[in-house]
Design a protein around this motif. Structure first.
Motif, PDB file in Angstrom:
ATOM      1  N   GLY A   5       0.810  -1.220   0.000  1.00  0.00           N
ATOM      2  CA  GLY A   5       0.000   0.000   0.000  1.00  0.00           C
ATOM      3  C   GLY A   5       0.838   1.263   0.000  1.00  0.00           C
ATOM      4  N   PRO A   6       1.742   1.423   0.977  1.00  0.00           N
ATOM      5  CA  PRO A   6       2.587   2.621   0.988  1.00  0.00           C
ATOM      6  C   PRO A   6       3.520   2.729  -0.227  1.00  0.00           C
ATOM      7  N   ILE A   7       3.976   1.601  -0.747  1.00  0.00           N
ATOM      8  CA  ILE A   7       4.824   1.645  -1.941  1.00  0.00           C
ATOM      9  C   ILE A   7       4.022   2.161  -3.133  1.00  0.00           C
ATOM     10  N   ALA A   8       2.813   1.637  -3.307  1.00  0.00           N
ATOM     11  CA  ALA A   8       1.956   2.084  -4.411  1.00  0.00           C
ATOM     12  C   ALA A   8       1.574   3.548  -4.240  1.00  0.00           C
ATOM     13  N   ALA A   9       1.320   3.966  -2.999  1.00  0.00           N
ATOM     14  CA  ALA A   9       0.963   5.361  -2.755  1.00  0.00           C
ATOM     15  C   ALA A   9       2.108   6.298  -3.137  1.00  0.00           C
ATOM     16  N   LEU A  10       3.330   5.918  -2.792  1.00  0.00           N
ATOM     17  CA  LEU A  10       4.471   6.748  -3.182  1.00  0.00           C
ATOM     18  C   LEU A  10       4.634   6.774  -4.699  1.00  0.00           C
ATOM     19  N   ALA A  11       4.474   5.624  -5.337  1.00  0.00           N
ATOM     20  CA  ALA A  11       4.597   5.576  -6.795  1.00  0.00           C
ATOM     21  C   ALA A  11       3.569   6.482  -7.464  1.00  0.00           C
ATOM     22  N   ALA A  12       2.379   6.536  -6.898  1.00  0.00           N
ATOM     23  CA  ALA A  12       1.320   7.362  -7.473  1.00  0.00           C
ATOM     24  C   ALA A  12       1.503   8.844  -7.175  1.00  0.00           C
ATOM     25  N   HIS A  13       2.250   9.154  -6.125  1.00  0.00           N
ATOM     26  CA  HIS A  13       2.383  10.545  -5.680  1.00  0.00           C
ATOM     27  C   HIS A  13       3.848  10.942  -5.502  1.00  0.00           C
ATOM     28  N   TRP A  14       4.693  10.457  -6.382  1.00  0.00           N
ATOM     29  CA  TRP A  14       6.128  10.662  -6.219  1.00  0.00           C
ATOM     30  C   TRP A  14       6.559  12.112  -6.363  1.00  0.00           C
ATOM     31  N   GLN A  15       5.706  12.945  -6.926  1.00  0.00           N
ATOM     32  CA  GLN A  15       6.059  14.356  -7.071  1.00  0.00           C
ATOM     33  C   GLN A  15       5.430  15.238  -5.989  1.00  0.00           C
ATOM     34  N   ASP A  16       4.676  14.654  -5.073  1.00  0.00           N
ATOM     35  CA  ASP A  16       4.054  15.427  -4.002  1.00  0.00           C
ATOM     36  C   ASP A  16       5.109  15.934  -3.025  1.00  0.00           C
ATOM     37  N   ALA A  17       4.733  16.952  -2.266  1.00  0.00           N
ATOM     38  CA  ALA A  17       5.662  17.577  -1.319  1.00  0.00           C
ATOM     39  C   ALA A  17       6.152  16.603  -0.253  1.00  0.00           C
ATOM     40  N   GLU A  20       9.505  12.697  -0.178  1.00  0.00           N
ATOM     41  CA  GLU A  20      10.754  12.320   0.500  1.00  0.00           C
ATOM     42  C   GLU A  20      10.483  11.695   1.855  1.00  0.00           C
ATOM     43  N   SER A  21       9.526  12.209   2.593  1.00  0.00           N
ATOM     44  CA  SER A  21       9.229  11.616   3.897  1.00  0.00           C
ATOM     45  C   SER A  21       8.569  10.246   3.725  1.00  0.00           C
ATOM     46  N   ARG A  22       7.761  10.097   2.692  1.00  0.00           N
ATOM     47  CA  ARG A  22       7.188   8.770   2.394  1.00  0.00           C
ATOM     48  C   ARG A  22       8.298   7.781   2.066  1.00  0.00           C
ATOM     49  N   GLN A  23       9.255   8.216   1.265  1.00  0.00           N
ATOM     50  CA  GLN A  23      10.371   7.336   0.912  1.00  0.00           C
ATOM     51  C   GLN A  23      11.182   6.973   2.150  1.00  0.00           C
ATOM     52  N   ALA A  24      11.385   7.929   3.046  1.00  0.00           N
ATOM     53  CA  ALA A  24      12.125   7.646   4.286  1.00  0.00           C
ATOM     54  C   ALA A  24      11.396   6.585   5.105  1.00  0.00           C
ATOM     55  N   GLY A  25      10.083   6.654   5.145  1.00  0.00           N
ATOM     56  CA  GLY A  25       9.309   5.637   5.850  1.00  0.00           C
ATOM     57  C   GLY A  25       9.456   4.266   5.211  1.00  0.00           C
ATOM     58  N   LEU A  26       9.422   4.232   3.872  1.00  0.00           N
ATOM     59  CA  LEU A  26       9.618   2.974   3.166  1.00  0.00           C
ATOM     60  C   LEU A  26      11.015   2.418   3.408  1.00  0.00           C
ATOM     61  N   ASP A  27      12.006   3.291   3.423  1.00  0.00           N
ATOM     62  CA  ASP A  27      13.379   2.869   3.689  1.00  0.00           C
ATOM     63  C   ASP A  27      13.498   2.268   5.090  1.00  0.00           C
ATOM     64  N   GLN A  28      12.798   2.858   6.040  1.00  0.00           N
ATOM     65  CA  GLN A  28      12.837   2.377   7.415  1.00  0.00           C
ATOM     66  C   GLN A  28      12.240   0.958   7.509  1.00  0.00           C
TER      67      GLN A  28
END
Length: 89
Positions: A5-17, A20-28
């Motif tokens: 879910g979070p991976i798909a959400a980031l892929a769909a909104h990769w240009q949102d403000a 980067e914080s979403r990616q940091a969460g995924l990295d964690q």
């Protein structure tokens, strides 16, 4: 994957403000699983969140995570508020 879910959400909104914080969460989350035997850890997580211990079984040559390590994994997941949604119970 235990975090689609979070991976798909980031892929769909990769240009949102907040991308980067979403990616940091995924990295964690990735680091949480990558720091352990990954397949047994993912299966232990699914077993926990589905309330079905049979999910923790692995096929040779893999070995299950074990109770102590599974408890540590669950504690680490709780520390970052990680959950797996959508599993049938």
């Amino acid at each position: 994957n235990v975090n689609p879910g979070p991976i798909a959400a980031l892929a769909a909104h990769w240009q949102d403000a907040d991308a980067e914080s979403r990616q940091a969460g995924l990295d964690q989350v990735r680091q949480l699983f990558q720091s352990r035997p990954m397949i047994p850890a993912m299966k232990a997580a699914i077993a926990h969140f589905s309330n079905d211990p049979l999910w923790a079984a692995v096929r040779p040559p893999l070995v299950p995570l074990g109770e102590d390590k599974a408890r540590d994994l669950i504690s680490a997941m709780q520390a970052i508020d990680f959950t797996i949604t959508g599993l049938a119970t």
